[in-house]
Each structure stands twice: as structure tokens, then as C-alpha cells.
Design a protein around this motif. Structure first.
Motif, PDB file in Angstrom:
ATOM      1  N   MET A   1     -15.766 -11.623 -41.826  1.00 10.34           N
ATOM      2  CA  MET A   1     -14.511 -11.010 -41.407  1.00 10.34           C
ATOM      3  C   MET A   1     -14.406  -9.598 -41.991  1.00 10.34           C
ATOM      4  N   LEU A   2     -14.061  -8.647 -41.156  1.00 11.76           N
ATOM      5  CA  LEU A   2     -13.837  -7.273 -41.574  1.00 11.76           C
ATOM      6  C   LEU A   2     -12.342  -7.096 -41.829  1.00 11.76           C
ATOM      7  N   THR A   3     -11.995  -6.648 -43.031  1.00 16.42           N
ATOM      8  CA  THR A   3     -10.590  -6.535 -43.412  1.00 16.42           C
ATOM      9  C   THR A   3     -10.266  -5.111 -43.840  1.00 16.42           C
ATOM     10  N   VAL A   4      -9.279  -4.538 -43.197  1.00 15.39           N
ATOM     11  CA  VAL A   4      -8.772  -3.207 -43.539  1.00 15.39           C
ATOM     12  C   VAL A   4      -7.420  -3.402 -44.206  1.00 15.39           C
ATOM     13  N   THR A   5      -7.272  -2.894 -45.422  1.00 18.91           N
ATOM     14  CA  THR A   5      -6.052  -3.146 -46.193  1.00 18.91           C
ATOM     15  C   THR A   5      -5.430  -1.845 -46.675  1.00 18.91           C
ATOM     16  N   SER A   6      -4.292  -1.510 -46.113  1.00 20.33           N
ATOM     17  CA  SER A   6      -3.429  -0.412 -46.591  1.00 20.33           C
ATOM     18  C   SER A   6      -4.165   0.916 -46.740  1.00 20.33           C
ATOM     19  N   ILE A   7      -5.025   1.250 -45.767  1.00 21.71           N
ATOM     20  CA  ILE A   7      -5.741   2.516 -45.903  1.00 21.71           C
ATOM     21  C   ILE A   7      -4.867   3.686 -45.440  1.00 21.71           C
ATOM     22  N   SER A   8      -4.978   4.766 -46.186  1.00 22.53           N
ATOM     23  CA  SER A   8      -4.252   5.994 -45.875  1.00 22.53           C
ATOM     24  C   SER A   8      -5.223   7.165 -45.962  1.00 22.53           C
ATOM     25  N   ARG A   9      -4.944   8.192 -45.180  1.00 23.31           N
ATOM     26  CA  ARG A   9      -5.810   9.362 -45.163  1.00 23.31           C
ATOM     27  C   ARG A   9      -5.005  10.561 -44.672  1.00 23.31           C
ATOM     28  N   SER A  10      -5.185  11.691 -45.375  1.00 19.80           N
ATOM     29  CA  SER A  10      -4.536  12.938 -44.986  1.00 19.80           C
ATOM     30  C   SER A  10      -5.585  14.021 -44.812  1.00 19.80           C
ATOM     31  N   PHE A  11      -5.270  14.987 -43.972  1.00 20.60           N
ATOM     32  CA  PHE A  11      -6.044  16.218 -43.863  1.00 20.60           C
ATOM     33  C   PHE A  11      -5.087  17.357 -44.191  1.00 20.60           C
ATOM     34  N   GLY A  12      -5.235  17.920 -45.385  1.00 17.86           N
ATOM     35  CA  GLY A  12      -4.274  18.909 -45.845  1.00 17.86           C
ATOM     36  C   GLY A  12      -2.910  18.260 -46.023  1.00 17.86           C
ATOM     37  N   ASP A  13      -1.902  18.852 -45.419  1.00 19.22           N
ATOM     38  CA  ASP A  13      -0.543  18.308 -45.510  1.00 19.22           C
ATOM     39  C   ASP A  13      -0.244  17.304 -44.402  1.00 19.22           C
ATOM     40  N   HIS A  14      -1.200  17.084 -43.529  1.00 21.46           N
ATOM     41  CA  HIS A  14      -0.954  16.212 -42.378  1.00 21.46           C
ATOM     42  C   HIS A  14      -1.510  14.813 -42.655  1.00 21.46           C
ATOM     43  N   GLN A  15      -0.611  13.836 -42.734  1.00 22.63           N
ATOM     44  CA  GLN A  15      -1.053  12.463 -42.980  1.00 22.63           C
ATOM     45  C   GLN A  15      -1.453  11.817 -41.657  1.00 22.63           C
ATOM     46  N   ILE A  16      -2.714  11.387 -41.595  1.00 19.29           N
ATOM     47  CA  ILE A  16      -3.251  10.806 -40.374  1.00 19.29           C
ATOM     48  C   ILE A  16      -3.048   9.292 -40.352  1.00 19.29           C
ATOM     49  N   LEU A  17      -3.292   8.642 -41.488  1.00 18.71           N
ATOM     50  CA  LEU A  17      -3.132   7.192 -41.605  1.00 18.71           C
ATOM     51  C   LEU A  17      -2.180   6.885 -42.745  1.00 18.71           C
ATOM     52  N   ASP A  18      -1.327   5.896 -42.534  1.00 20.11           N
ATOM     53  CA  ASP A  18      -0.315   5.546 -43.535  1.00 20.11           C
ATOM     54  C   ASP A  18      -0.236   4.027 -43.674  1.00 20.11           C
ATOM     55  N   GLY A  19      -1.014   3.484 -44.599  1.00 16.85           N
ATOM     56  CA  GLY A  19      -0.946   2.052 -44.890  1.00 16.85           C
ATOM     57  C   GLY A  19      -1.436   1.162 -43.761  1.00 16.85           C
ATOM     58  N   VAL A  20      -2.557   1.513 -43.157  1.00 18.71           N
ATOM     59  CA  VAL A  20      -3.086   0.754 -42.011  1.00 18.71           C
ATOM     60  C   VAL A  20      -3.779  -0.514 -42.501  1.00 18.71           C
ATOM     61  N   SER A  21      -3.380  -1.657 -41.940  1.00 16.81           N
ATOM     62  CA  SER A  21      -3.976  -2.952 -42.301  1.00 16.81           C
ATOM     63  C   SER A  21      -4.190  -3.796 -41.048  1.00 16.81           C
ATOM     64  N   PHE A  22      -5.364  -4.423 -40.950  1.00 18.95           N
ATOM     65  CA  PHE A  22      -5.627  -5.396 -39.895  1.00 18.95           C
ATOM     66  C   PHE A  22      -6.946  -6.098 -40.210  1.00 18.95           C
ATOM     67  N   GLU A  23      -7.248  -7.148 -39.451  1.00 26.13           N
ATOM     68  CA  GLU A  23      -8.482  -7.892 -39.613  1.00 26.13           C
ATOM     69  C   GLU A  23      -9.221  -7.974 -38.285  1.00 26.13           C
ATOM     70  N   VAL A  24     -10.542  -8.009 -38.370  1.00 26.26           N
ATOM     71  CA  VAL A  24     -11.385  -8.256 -37.194  1.00 26.26           C
ATOM     72  C   VAL A  24     -12.149  -9.536 -37.496  1.00 26.26           C
ATOM     73  N   LEU A  25     -11.848 -10.575 -36.742  1.00 21.32           N
ATOM     74  CA  LEU A  25     -12.342 -11.911 -37.061  1.00 21.32           C
ATOM     75  C   LEU A  25     -13.688 -12.189 -36.399  1.00 21.32           C
ATOM     76  N   PRO A  26     -14.504 -13.032 -37.038  1.00 22.89           N
ATOM     77  CA  PRO A  26     -15.814 -13.376 -36.464  1.00 22.89           C
ATOM     78  C   PRO A  26     -15.680 -13.996 -35.080  1.00 22.89           C
ATOM     79  N   GLY A  27     -16.539 -13.556 -34.176  1.00 18.39           N
ATOM     80  CA  GLY A  27     -16.565 -14.134 -32.844  1.00 18.39           C
ATOM     81  C   GLY A  27     -15.396 -13.750 -31.963  1.00 18.39           C
ATOM     82  N   ARG A  28     -14.641 -12.750 -32.370  1.00 16.42           N
ATOM     83  CA  ARG A  28     -13.469 -12.349 -31.576  1.00 16.42           C
ATOM     84  C   ARG A  28     -13.550 -10.863 -31.241  1.00 16.42           C
ATOM     85  N   MET A  29     -13.046 -10.547 -30.062  1.00 15.10           N
ATOM     86  CA  MET A  29     -13.003  -9.171 -29.590  1.00 15.10           C
ATOM     87  C   MET A  29     -11.619  -8.612 -29.887  1.00 15.10           C
ATOM     88  N   THR A  30     -11.569  -7.554 -30.666  1.00 15.86           N
ATOM     89  CA  THR A  30     -10.303  -6.951 -31.065  1.00 15.86           C
ATOM     90  C   THR A  30     -10.161  -5.587 -30.418  1.00 15.86           C
TER      91      THR A  30
END
Length: 294
Positions: A1-30
Motif C-alpha cells: 500500500m502506498l500512503t501519502v500523509t500530510s504532505i505540503s510543498r511551497s514554491f517561494g511564497d506560493h503554497q502548492i500542497l497543504d496537508g495532502v493525505s490519501f492511500e493507493v491500495l493494492p490491486g485497485r485503480m485510484t
């Protein structure tokens, strides 16, 4: 299982990602959906280690992702990255070897994939000699050649005609059926709706909705019904608690804001007037869910 937990990312003063979380489960198309600039590609690049997150984690099977593990991921970028003046089979096989396959295994996998993607007859041609749609198929083969444990595809259906879409769908479904988690983005929501098991919708760098496709349909569904009777259905307008969406002769689409049994009230009223051809709930499309979520 691939798990993304609360990732955030900015470029300069511009926040691109803010607390992104989700899962990609085995054998499933997301299906990973969002408008242009919503953060889809940035998220994928962080998962792949191309970009670093400023906060949060990405794990595979509960552990941090090492370089060796990422080498086993399959990635197809939105921008085509294969060499235009190099033979199709030659470079796909070469990429398989870069991912750790021996030469014989890389050639076998390449031949099998090109046949599956109906490109076997163009194997020796240079990439630039192929149509854009066939170049896209070759790009997909390059992402799959090393039998990845995870597939991450950015707009894999771009430039494909309906027949080619079905061909690619068959290949991706086969991988998912073998237990591979598949994360893909696409603006072709009709294709996503047919293909995906789960949906993640991102808007403005945040997750607006996520879950199994059918769960989201239930969550975002209204009490909307379609009634088809033998005669004119205009009388539905006069039923208390009914808001008519559309009436066209014997067919009426309406929403209910009355009590829980309001649908039965409408059905009983229809039966008193004559025969009922059909009476069914209207399930929201992925387009409708997407528009409401964002």
C-alpha cells in the motif's frame, strides 16, 4: 500500500500542497483528479522523489521509501520523455535494463508489452515515426517494462482514440488484477469513471474528497429519481415535496425534499394513474461529484 500523509510543498511564497493525505491500495485503480494547477503533478513528483516535501511523509507498505524501492515504481509523466530518434523496442528494453532487468528479461517484457499495446509491428521504428497516440502507447510500455510494484501515470490517456483507450485500459486492469496499486490522473472523467475503484479529488492543494467510487456516489448523491410512465408525467410537479428537474412527456426527473418515504408517495401516485415503465434513483456522475467537491 502506498500512503501519502500530510504532505505540503511551497514554491517561494506560493503554497502548492497543504496537508495532502490519501492511500493507493493494492490491486485497485485510484483516479487522481483535479483542475490544472491543483497540485496533482507536484504530488506525484514527491511520491517519486523528484521533489522533496516540506512536510509530511510518503511510505510504501508502512516503511519510508528508499531509492531501491522507488527504482521498482513505474512512472509515466504527462510530458513525453522517450527519445524520438531511437527505436521503440530498443529504448524500452534499455529502460527495463536500467531498472534492473537482465537483457533477456527486458527484451521479453518489451515484446510482450508492445504486442499487448498493439505496437508490435512498429517495434523497430524510431519513435518520431509514430503517431502521437502510438507514442503514448510506447510511453506506457516504458512505465511497465520492469514489472513495477506501483504504477503512477500522469494523463495516460492523452492523445488516445477510443480504440486505443480500450487497449490501454485492458493492460492496466491486468496489472491491477495482479495486485499492483495504480494511481493515475486524467481529465477524461468518463474514462476514470469506468476504470477507477477509488477516487481522490484535489483542489487548491488540498484533498477535497476521497474514497471508493461507489461510496462517493452515495455521499454526493441527492434524492433524485427518474420516473417513466405510460402517459404524460407532468402531474409530478403538483406532488408536495417534489422539485422537478426535467419533464419530457412520459419521463420525469425530480428531487425529493420531503420525508424518507416521499419516493413511495410518488410511486403510489403514479400507479394510481396507470402503468409505470420504470422508477429508479439517479446516481451522480463523476463529473457532477467533481464539480461539487471542488
Amino acid at each position: 500500500m502506498l500512503t501519502v500523509t500530510s504532505i505540503s510543498r511551497s514554491f517561494g511564497d506560493h503554497q502548492i500542497l497543504d496537508g495532502v493525505s490519501f492511500e493507493v491500495l493494492p490491486g485497485r485503480m485510484t483516479g487522481f483528479l483535479g483542475a490544472n494547477g491543483s497540485g496533482k503533478t507536484t504530488t506525484m513528483r514527491i511520491v517519486l522523489g523528484v521533489l522533496a516535501a516540506h512536510a509530511g511523509t510518503v511510505t510504501w507498505r508502512g516503511s519510508p521509501i528508499t531509492g531501491g524501492v522507488r527504482r521498482r515504481f513505474g512512472y509515466m509523466p504527462e510530458e513525453r520523455g522517450l527519445y524520438p530518434k531511437m527505436g521503440v523496442a530498443e529504448q524500452i528494453s534499455w529502460l527495463g535494463q536500467l531498472h534492473g532487468l537482465d537483457q533477456a528479461a527486458a527484451r521479453r517484457n518489451t515484446e510482450r508489452l508492445l504486442d499487448q499495446l498493439e505496437l508490435g509491428h512498429r517495434a523497430k521504428d524510431n519513435l518520431e515515426e509514430l503517431s502521437l497516440g502510438n507514442q503514448q502507447r510506447a510511453q506506457i510500455a516504458a512505465a511497465l517494462v520492469h514489472d513495477p510494484v506501483v504504477l503512477i501515470l500522469d494523463e495516460p490517456f492523452s492523445g488516445l482514440d477510443p480504440i486505443a483507450v480500450e487497449t490501454v485500459l485492458g493492460v492496466l486492469r491486468e496489472r491491477a488484477a495482479n495486485g499492483v496499486p495504480v494511481l493515475f490522473s486524467s481529465h477524461q472523467l468518463s474514462v476514470v469513471e469506468r476504470l477507477c475503484d477509488d477516487v481522490v479529488i484535489i483542489s487548491g492543494g488540498r484533498i477535497a474528497a476521497s474514497g471508493a467510487r461507489d461510496e462517493l456516489r452515495a455521499r454526493y448523491g441527492t434524492r433524485r429519481f427518474e420516473l417513466v410512465v405510460a402517459s404524460d408525467a407532468g402531474w409530478v410537479r403538483d406532488v408536495p415535496g417534489v422539485r422537478v428537474v426535467d419533464v419530457d412527456g412520459p419521463r420525469a426527473v425530480f428531487e425529493l425534499d420531503g420525508p424518507d418515504d416521499a419516493d413511495q408517495v410518488v410511486l403510489e401516485a403514479a400507479l394510481r394513474r396507470g402503468s409505470v415503465r420504470s422508477f429508479t434513483p439517479v446516481v451522480p456522475t463523476l463529473d457532477e461529484i467533481f464539480m461539487e467537491a471542488i
